[in-house]
Design an enzyme around this catalytic site. Structure first.
Site, PDB file in Angstrom:
ATOM      1  N   ASP A  94      16.526 -10.117 -12.734  1.00 31.22           N
ATOM      2  CA  ASP A  94      17.841 -10.278 -12.112  1.00 31.22           C
ATOM      3  C   ASP A  94      18.490 -11.541 -12.704  1.00 31.22           C
ATOM      4  O   ASP A  94      17.883 -12.230 -13.513  1.00 31.22           O
ATOM      5  CB  ASP A  94      17.726 -10.325 -10.589  1.00 31.22           C
ATOM      6  CG  ASP A  94      16.910 -11.515 -10.096  1.00 31.22           C
ATOM      7  OD1 ASP A  94      16.498 -12.347 -10.920  1.00 31.22           O
ATOM      8  OD2 ASP A  94      16.681 -11.607  -8.881  1.00 31.22           O
ATOM      9  N   ASP A 266      14.962  -1.128  -6.904  1.00 28.17           N
ATOM     10  CA  ASP A 266      13.881  -2.110  -6.802  1.00 28.17           C
ATOM     11  C   ASP A 266      13.883  -2.636  -5.378  1.00 28.17           C
ATOM     12  O   ASP A 266      14.934  -2.637  -4.723  1.00 28.17           O
ATOM     13  CB  ASP A 266      14.099  -3.306  -7.748  1.00 28.17           C
ATOM     14  CG  ASP A 266      15.065  -4.314  -7.154  1.00 28.17           C
ATOM     15  OD1 ASP A 266      16.287  -4.073  -7.227  1.00 28.17           O
ATOM     16  OD2 ASP A 266      14.612  -5.318  -6.558  1.00 28.17           O
ATOM     17  N   CYS A 304      -1.981  11.355   0.457  1.00 27.04           N
ATOM     18  CA  CYS A 304      -1.791  10.373  -0.618  1.00 27.04           C
ATOM     19  C   CYS A 304      -3.032  10.314  -1.510  1.00 27.04           C
ATOM     20  O   CYS A 304      -4.158  10.363  -1.013  1.00 27.04           O
ATOM     21  CB  CYS A 304      -1.506   9.008  -0.011  1.00 27.04           C
ATOM     22  SG  CYS A 304      -1.306   7.687  -1.223  1.00 27.04           S
ATOM     23  N   CYS A 306      -3.676   7.703  -3.619  1.00 24.67           N
ATOM     24  CA  CYS A 306      -3.854   6.334  -4.124  1.00 24.67           C
ATOM     25  C   CYS A 306      -5.305   5.872  -3.937  1.00 24.67           C
ATOM     26  O   CYS A 306      -6.068   6.467  -3.171  1.00 24.67           O
ATOM     27  CB  CYS A 306      -2.885   5.365  -3.440  1.00 24.67           C
ATOM     28  SG  CYS A 306      -3.442   4.725  -1.852  1.00 24.67           S
ATOM     29  N   CYS A 309      -6.241   5.272  -0.253  1.00 21.43           N
ATOM     30  CA  CYS A 309      -6.407   6.470   0.578  1.00 21.43           C
ATOM     31  C   CYS A 309      -7.596   7.324   0.135  1.00 21.43           C
ATOM     32  O   CYS A 309      -8.185   8.027   0.946  1.00 21.43           O
ATOM     33  CB  CYS A 309      -5.119   7.295   0.577  1.00 21.43           C
ATOM     34  SG  CYS A 309      -3.795   6.475   1.489  1.00 21.43           S
ATOM     35  N   HIS A 335      -1.139   1.256  -1.728  1.00 16.62           N
ATOM     36  CA  HIS A 335      -0.687   2.474  -1.053  1.00 16.62           C
ATOM     37  C   HIS A 335       0.845   2.521  -0.955  1.00 16.62           C
ATOM     38  O   HIS A 335       1.468   3.535  -1.285  1.00 16.62           O
ATOM     39  CB  HIS A 335      -1.289   2.599   0.351  1.00 16.62           C
ATOM     40  CG  HIS A 335      -0.614   3.665   1.143  1.00 16.62           C
ATOM     41  ND1 HIS A 335      -0.862   5.004   0.958  1.00 16.62           N
ATOM     42  CD2 HIS A 335       0.380   3.586   2.067  1.00 16.62           C
ATOM     43  CE1 HIS A 335      -0.070   5.706   1.731  1.00 16.62           C
ATOM     44  NE2 HIS A 335       0.697   4.880   2.424  1.00 16.62           N
TER      45      HIS A 335
HETATM   46 ZN   LIG Z   1      -2.337   5.911  -0.222  1.00 15.91          ZN
END
Ligand SMILES: [Zn+2]
Length: 376
Positions: A94, A266, A304, A306, A309, A335
């Site tokens: 930025d 973002d 999920c 990830c 998870c 996550h």
């Molecule tokens: Zn997750």
């Protein structure tokens, strides 16, 4: 500038929603895209390898913070931001404007720039459009931002004055830019006034920027006001350049932004919430501090994929939170970032298959948002 380095290909549209590819020197960004924020050249609690596994493709770093500490010269000496923080994919910085206006202890705006005091040690500094570009050239991100003023959306008189200043500064940033391997984006301001937003979008679009950003939203206006401004601005910005909605990233804001033609987002939200034990699920946020998860064998979100998870129960995560273990922030951040990155990727796939409106409707129906003001 050499526009071939930063070509934007629009692949598919569904009403206002867009799927595209933005080419950068550090790789292609498949849009829409969500960028996690690495304020101090690190996405808090998450390594670059973990970010890659999550599927993040773009990371944002903050010019104000890096200018104050460790300093742009040091980052340049260490080979630029990509090398310094070991992130080899696209990056965005930025302009420092937003932080100067929101974080600096005191600041004085004049026609030429802003004088401010550091939030770290109170020392006096000054940003001008030229110095902001110069600092961002030293940092070396692929996408850099024009220096703008982000004013209170509810102060109509001041908004107009500050928008005019932002326009003059946008032209000065373009003149100051010297590196051909960076794309400078112009920023549309204008608060919550359709007239000012129209004026600002027309002016910024008339300059030779390879991409455009929409600033000054998620700063205290209502959601309907934000949506109305997106519709006004994206109705004017050219189709063949990417559109970046700055600092916005709650799940419902991402879907509503994509519906209205936004390509890049973002937000600090996924990592900030994670440090407060809050995790996204398809039905809304949960807080893992809650005693109801003490004996919970399930992951944060059974749908999920990830790392958190796939491996850990809510009971374990709650234990880490209660014990104030650092791993809690890492696992919940992984996550939350993956939740948003995956949401935006599934939106892209749906646009390609002309079923995004259905996906958006279903998501907004099942996801119960919390107030997010001040978290952008
Ligand atoms: Zn997750």
């Amino acid at each position: 500038m050499d526009t071939s380095l930063f070509k934007f290909d629009l692949i598919a549209t569904e009403k206002h929603a867009r799927a595209g590819v933005f080419h950068t020197p550090h790789g292609d960004l498949l849009t829409p895209v969500f960028a996690p924020v690495g304020t101090q050249a690190t996405v808090k609690a998450v390594t670059p390898t973990q970010l890659t596994e999550i599927g993040a493709s773009l990371v944002l770093a903050n010019t104000y913070h890096l200018y104050l500490r460790p300093g742009a010269d040091l980052v340049a000496e260490m080979g630029g931001l990509h090398e310094f923080m070991r992130w080899s994919n696209p990056m965005l910085t930025d302009s420092g404007g937003y932080q100067v206006f929101s974080l600096a202890a005191t600041r004085k705006v004049d026609a030429d720039g802003v004088t401010f005091k550091s939030h770290i040690d109170g020392s006096t500094h000054r940003f001008t459009p030229e110095s902001s570009v110069q600092i961002q050239e030293k940092l070396g991100a692929d996408i850099i931002m024009a220096f703008d003023e982000c004013a209170d959306p509810n102060n109509a008189v001041y908004i107009s004055e500050s928008m005019q200043r932002t326009h003059v500064w946008a032209e000065r940033c373009l003149k100051a830019k010297s590196r051909p391997d960076q794309a400078l984006f112009g920023i549309v301001q204008g608060g919550i006034s359709p007239e000012l937003r129209t004026q600002s979008a027309q002016f910024i679009a008339s300059l030779d920027f390879p991409g455009h950003a929409i600033g000054g939203l998620s700063v205290g206006e209502t959601k309907p006001e934000m949506h109305a401004m997106l519709e006004v601005v994206n109705g004017i910005l050219p189709e063949n350049k990417p559109r970046y909605l700055m600092g916005v990233g709650s799940p419902e804001d991402l879907i509503n932004g994509i519906l209205r033609g936004v390509d890049i987002f973002d937000c600090v939200l996924p990592t900030r919430l994670a440090r407060h034990a809050a995790a996204f699920t398809p039905t809304g946020r949960i807080n893992l501090m809650n005693a109801s998860y003490t004996h919970d064998h399930s992951p944060i979100d059974a749908t999920c994929t990830c790392y958190a998870c796939r491996n850990f129960t809510r009971a374990y995560l709650r234990h880490l939170v209660v014990a104030k273990e650092m791993l809690a922030a890492t696992l919940i951040s992984i996550h939350n970032i993956q939740f948003l990155v995956t949401l935006v990727k599934s939106a892209r796939q749906a646009i390609l298959e002309n079923r995004f409106e259905t996906l958006a409707g279903e998501f907004l129906q099942s996801y119960q948002p919390r107030p997010t003001q001040g978290e952008g």
